[in-house]
Design a protein around this motif. Structure first.
Motif, mmCIF file in Angstrom:
data_model
loop_
_atom_site.group_PDB
_atom_site.id
_atom_site.type_symbol
_atom_site.label_atom_id
_atom_site.label_comp_id
_atom_site.label_asym_id
_atom_site.label_seq_id
_atom_site.Cartn_x
_atom_site.Cartn_y
_atom_site.Cartn_z
ATOM 1 N N PRO A 274 -6.557 22.328 35.120
ATOM 2 C CA PRO A 274 -7.841 21.982 35.857
ATOM 3 C C PRO A 274 -8.341 20.805 35.474
ATOM 4 N N LEU A 275 -8.968 20.061 36.266
ATOM 5 C CA LEU A 275 -9.730 19.073 36.096
ATOM 6 C C LEU A 275 -11.213 19.140 36.515
ATOM 7 N N ILE A 276 -11.909 19.311 35.731
ATOM 8 C CA ILE A 276 -13.514 19.315 36.090
ATOM 9 C C ILE A 276 -14.312 18.169 36.092
ATOM 10 N N ILE A 277 -15.086 17.843 37.280
ATOM 11 C CA ILE A 277 -15.756 16.630 37.387
ATOM 12 C C ILE A 277 -17.217 16.943 37.693
ATOM 13 N N PHE A 278 -18.000 16.443 36.818
ATOM 14 C CA PHE A 278 -19.481 16.979 36.960
ATOM 15 C C PHE A 278 -20.261 15.813 37.794
ATOM 16 N N ASP A 279 -21.462 16.105 38.236
ATOM 17 C CA ASP A 279 -22.161 15.339 38.889
ATOM 18 C C ASP A 279 -22.636 14.118 38.419
ATOM 19 N N ASP A 280 -22.595 14.001 37.025
ATOM 20 C CA ASP A 280 -23.090 12.646 36.317
ATOM 21 C C ASP A 280 -22.013 11.826 35.955
ATOM 22 N N ALA A 281 -20.508 12.164 36.748
ATOM 23 C CA ALA A 281 -19.511 11.285 36.598
ATOM 24 C C ALA A 281 -19.622 10.023 37.256
ATOM 25 N N ASP A 282 -18.808 8.833 36.738
ATOM 26 C CA ASP A 282 -18.503 7.679 37.620
ATOM 27 C C ASP A 282 -17.376 7.993 38.534
ATOM 28 N N ILE A 283 -17.798 7.992 39.954
ATOM 29 C CA ILE A 283 -17.163 8.504 41.047
ATOM 30 C C ILE A 283 -15.724 7.541 41.054
ATOM 31 N N ASP A 284 -15.812 6.305 40.780
ATOM 32 C CA ASP A 284 -14.600 5.641 40.914
ATOM 33 C C ASP A 284 -13.517 5.891 39.901
ATOM 34 N N LYS A 285 -14.206 6.005 38.638
ATOM 35 C CA LYS A 285 -13.250 6.435 37.518
ATOM 36 C C LYS A 285 -12.733 7.803 37.580
ATOM 37 N N ALA A 286 -13.681 8.535 38.332
ATOM 38 C CA ALA A 286 -13.064 10.007 38.458
ATOM 39 C C ALA A 286 -12.076 10.221 39.495
ATOM 40 N N THR A 287 -12.140 9.470 40.641
ATOM 41 C CA THR A 287 -11.059 9.302 41.521
ATOM 42 C C THR A 287 -9.749 8.866 41.012
ATOM 43 N N GLU A 288 -9.962 7.885 40.103
ATOM 44 C CA GLU A 288 -8.510 7.285 39.510
ATOM 45 C C GLU A 288 -8.119 8.255 38.677
ATOM 46 N N VAL A 310 -14.957 19.663 41.604
ATOM 47 C CA VAL A 310 -16.007 18.520 41.705
ATOM 48 C C VAL A 310 -17.118 19.251 42.142
ATOM 49 N N GLN A 311 -18.205 19.021 41.235
ATOM 50 C CA GLN A 311 -19.537 19.496 41.329
ATOM 51 C C GLN A 311 -20.277 19.141 42.743
ATOM 52 N N GLU A 312 -20.940 19.976 43.413
ATOM 53 C CA GLU A 312 -21.273 19.729 44.655
ATOM 54 C C GLU A 312 -22.254 18.281 45.023
#
Length: 501
Positions: A274-288, A310-312
Motif C-alpha cells: 500500500p501507498l497511503i497519501i494524506f491530505d497534507d501531502a504535496d500532490i505533485d510529488k505524491a502523484t510522482e 488517498v485521503q478524501e
C-alpha cells in the motif's frame, strides 16, 4: 497519450553478442547431460535471443558435488576473510568494466530499461560486492562468561552449500544480492536463474572466474522450476535454499526442504504493497511517487505500490493529475533513453496482466486510463489505473506484477491503516505526509517489513529487506543477510580444577 517508441537509431548496436549459453559447473561452461536446450525470448519482439542449455536433476547433482567438494576440500571457506574480500573487490571492478554488456543482457532478456540497468542497477551490484567484502574479515563470535566454572566462546562458521533460486524481474541485481553475502561468509553455491532471464547470470559466472573465485565455489544451472529448481530444493547435500519469487513457489520449496534434509530456507515472496497519501501531502510529488511505485520496471517489482489510498480532501485533484501523468508515460524500446517503461518479461506474464485488467472491469472497478496493449509486437501494456475499488476485488488482493494500480479514497487514519493491512502480504508500504505524528503512528501500525516515508524504492545494502506474513521470512541486504549464511558453534572448556559436569 501513452506511446510506443522504436528506440534510437543506435539501439540495435547496443545488443550484445550472446557469449555464454551453457551450464557453468566447476569453473567451466558445459552442455547439459541430456543435451536439451530451451529458448530465451526478447520481450520487445517475441523473437528468440538464444538457446540455453537446460539443466535437470542430473546436472544439479553434478553442480552440487562440485560445490560440496569446494566447500569440504577447497580453499574458499578456509581463506582469511581479507583474502575473500580482495577477490570480491576485484570482481566489483570487473563488473564496472563490463557494465554496458551486463545492462544490455537484462534489457534484451527481461525488457528492463537499459539506462536504468547501466546507471543504477549494475553499479549497485558492484557496490553490493564491496559492502560484503568489507564484512568478510569481521566475522567472529563472542567470549561468554558462564555462570558455572567453564570458559565458553562461540564460532561463526559458513553454513555450507547454498542453493540460490533467483527471479526474472531483477536478474543481475538478485544474483549479487544472494551471491555476495554467501561468498563473504565462506559458503559455496549452486544458483538457478529464472528460465526467462538466464543470460546475465551466466555472464556474471564468467566474470567471477576472471576475478579469481575458485572453481566449484559458484555454479550456475539454468533450467525450470519443477525440474532443476525442485532438484536443488530437495537435494540432500544442499545446506540452505535462498529463494526470491512467488508465494506459491515458496511453499513448494519449503515442503521440499522439509521432506529432504530439513535444510534452512529463506524466502522473499510476493507483495501487494500500500501507498497511503494524506491530505497534507504535496500532490505533485505524491502523484510522482505513486506512478514510480507502480510503473517502475513495468510493475514487475515485488514491492510495487499497487494499492494507493488517498485521503478524501485531496483525492479528486490527485486522481486528475495522476491520470494526466499516466497518459503521458512513454512505453517502448528499453534501449531508448526517452522510454519510461519497457515490455513485460514474457508472453505468459503479458497475458496474466491483461487477464487481471479484464477482471477489474468485470468486478465493477472504474478504468480511469490504460488497460490496452501497445504496438503490434512484443509484450507492451499501457499504464493502467482503476478507481472505485472494493477491497475484495482480485485486483486489490492478488499480486498482478504489472503496471496496474488500484486507487481508493479514505477518510480517517484508522481506516487507512485497516485497509493497508487487509492483505495476506506484508513486504513494504509507503506513507506520504508532512505530519511526523501521522508518519510514526502509521509506520508502527502497518504489518510490513519495510516502510518508506515520503519516498519509495529507497533500498540500500545496509538496510535489511524482507517480509511479514505471506511475503516470507529472512532478510536480504544488511548484516542480517550475511548471518543467514553463517551458523553458530558453541565451545565450552572447564576452568582449572572445575568439575566436568
Amino acid at each position: 497519450m501513452t506511446s510506443l517508441t522504436n528506440g534510437d537509431a543506435g539501439s540495435l548496436n547496443k545488443v550484445p553478442t550472446i557469449k555464454f549459453t551453457k551450464l557453468f559447473i566447476n569453473g567451466d561452461f558445459v552442455d547439459s547431460l541430456s543435451g536439451k536446450t530451451f529458448e530465451t525470448i526478447d520481450p520487445r519482439t517475441g523473437d528468440v535471443i538464444a538457446r540455453i542449455s537446460e539443466g535437470d536433476k542430473e546436472d544439479i547433482d553434478i553442480a552440487v558435488k562440485a560445490a560440496r567438494h569446494a566447500f569440504d576440500n577447497g580453499p574458499w571457506p578456509r581463506l582469511p576473510g581479507s583474502e575473500r574480500a580482495r577477490i570480491l573487490l576485484k570482481w566489483a571492478e570487473i563488473i564496472e568494466e563490463n557494465a554496458e554488456e551486463l545492462a544490455a543482457l537484462d534489457a534484451i532478456d527481461a525488457g528492463k530499461l537499459y539506462h536504468m540497468c547501466r546507471n543504477v542497477e549494475v553499479p549497485a551490484a558492484a557496490n553490493t560486492l564491496r559492502y560484503y567484502a568489507g564484512a568478510a574479515d569481521k566475522i567472529h563470535g563472542e567470549v561468554l562468561k558462564m555462570s558455572r566454572e567453564f570458559h565458553a566462546y562461540t564460532l561463526l562458521e559458513p553454513l555450507g552449500v547454498v542453493g540460490h533460486i533467483t527471479p526474472w524481474n531483477f536478474p543481475n541485481t538478485m544474483f549479487y544480492i544472494k551471491v555476495a553475502p554467501s561468498l563473504a561468509a565462506g559458503c559455496t553455491m549452486v544458483l538457478k536463474p529464472a528460465e526467462q532471464t538466464p543470460l546475465s547470470a551466466l555472464f556474471s559466472a564468467h566474470l567471477a572466474k576472471l576475478a579469481g573465485i575458485p572453481d566449484g565455489v559458484i555454479n550456475v544451472v539454468p533450467g525450470f522450476g519443477p525440474t532443476a529448481g525442485a532438484a536443488l530444493s530437495s537435494h540432500m547435500d544442499v545446506d540452505k535454499v535462498s529463494f526470491t519469487g512467488s508465494t506459491q513457489t515458496g511453499r513448494v520449496i519449503m515442503q521440499a526442504a522439509a521432506k529432504s534434509n530439513l535444510k534452512q530456507v529463506s524466502l522473499e515472496l510476493g507483495g501487494k504493497s500500500p501507498l497511503i497519501i494524506f491530505d497534507d501531502a504535496d500532490i505533485d510529488k505524491a502523484t510522482e511517487l505513486a506512478l514510480l511505485g507502480i510503473l517502475y520496471n513495468k510493475g514487475e517489482v515485488c514491492v510495487a505500490s499497487s494499492r494507493v489510498f488517498v485521503q478524501e480532501g485531496i483525492y479528486d485533484e490527485f486522481e486528475k493529475k495522476l491520470v494526466e501523468k499516466a497518459k503521458a508515460w512513454v512505453v517502448g524500446d528499453p534501449f531508448d533513453p526517452k522510454v519510461q517503461q519497457g515490455p513485460q518479461v514474457d508472453k505468459e506474464q503479458f497475458e496474466k496482466v491483461l487477464s487481471y485488467i479484464e477482471h477489474g472491469k468485470k468486478e465493477g472497478a472504474t478504468l480511469l486510463t490504460g488497460g490496452k496493449t501497445v504496438g503490434n509486437k512484443g509484450y507492451f501494456i499501457e499504464p493502467t489505473i482503476f478507481s472505485n475499488i472494493r477491497e475484495d476485488m482480485l485486483i486489490a488482493q492478488d499480486e498482478i506484477f504489472g503496471p496496474v494500480m488500484a486507487l481508493k479514497k479514505f477518510k480517517t487514519t484508522e481506516e487507512a491503516i485497516k485497509s493497508a493491512n487487509n492483505t495476506k502480504y506484508g513486504l513494504a508500504a509507503g506513507i506520504v505526509t508532512k505530519n511526523l505524528d501521522t508518519a510514526n503512528t502509521v509506520s508502527r501500525s502497518i504489518r510490513a517489513g519495510t516502510i518508506w516515508i515520503n519516498c519509495y524504492f529507497a533500498f540500500g545494502d545496509d538496510v535489511p529487506f524482507g517480509g511479514y506474513k505471506m511475503s516470507g521470512f529472512g532478510k536480504d541486504h544488511g548484516l542480517e543477510a550475511l548471518h543467514k549464511y553463517l551458523q553458530v558453534k558453541s565451545v565450552v572448556t572447564p576452568l582449572y580444577n572445575s568439575p566436568w559436569l
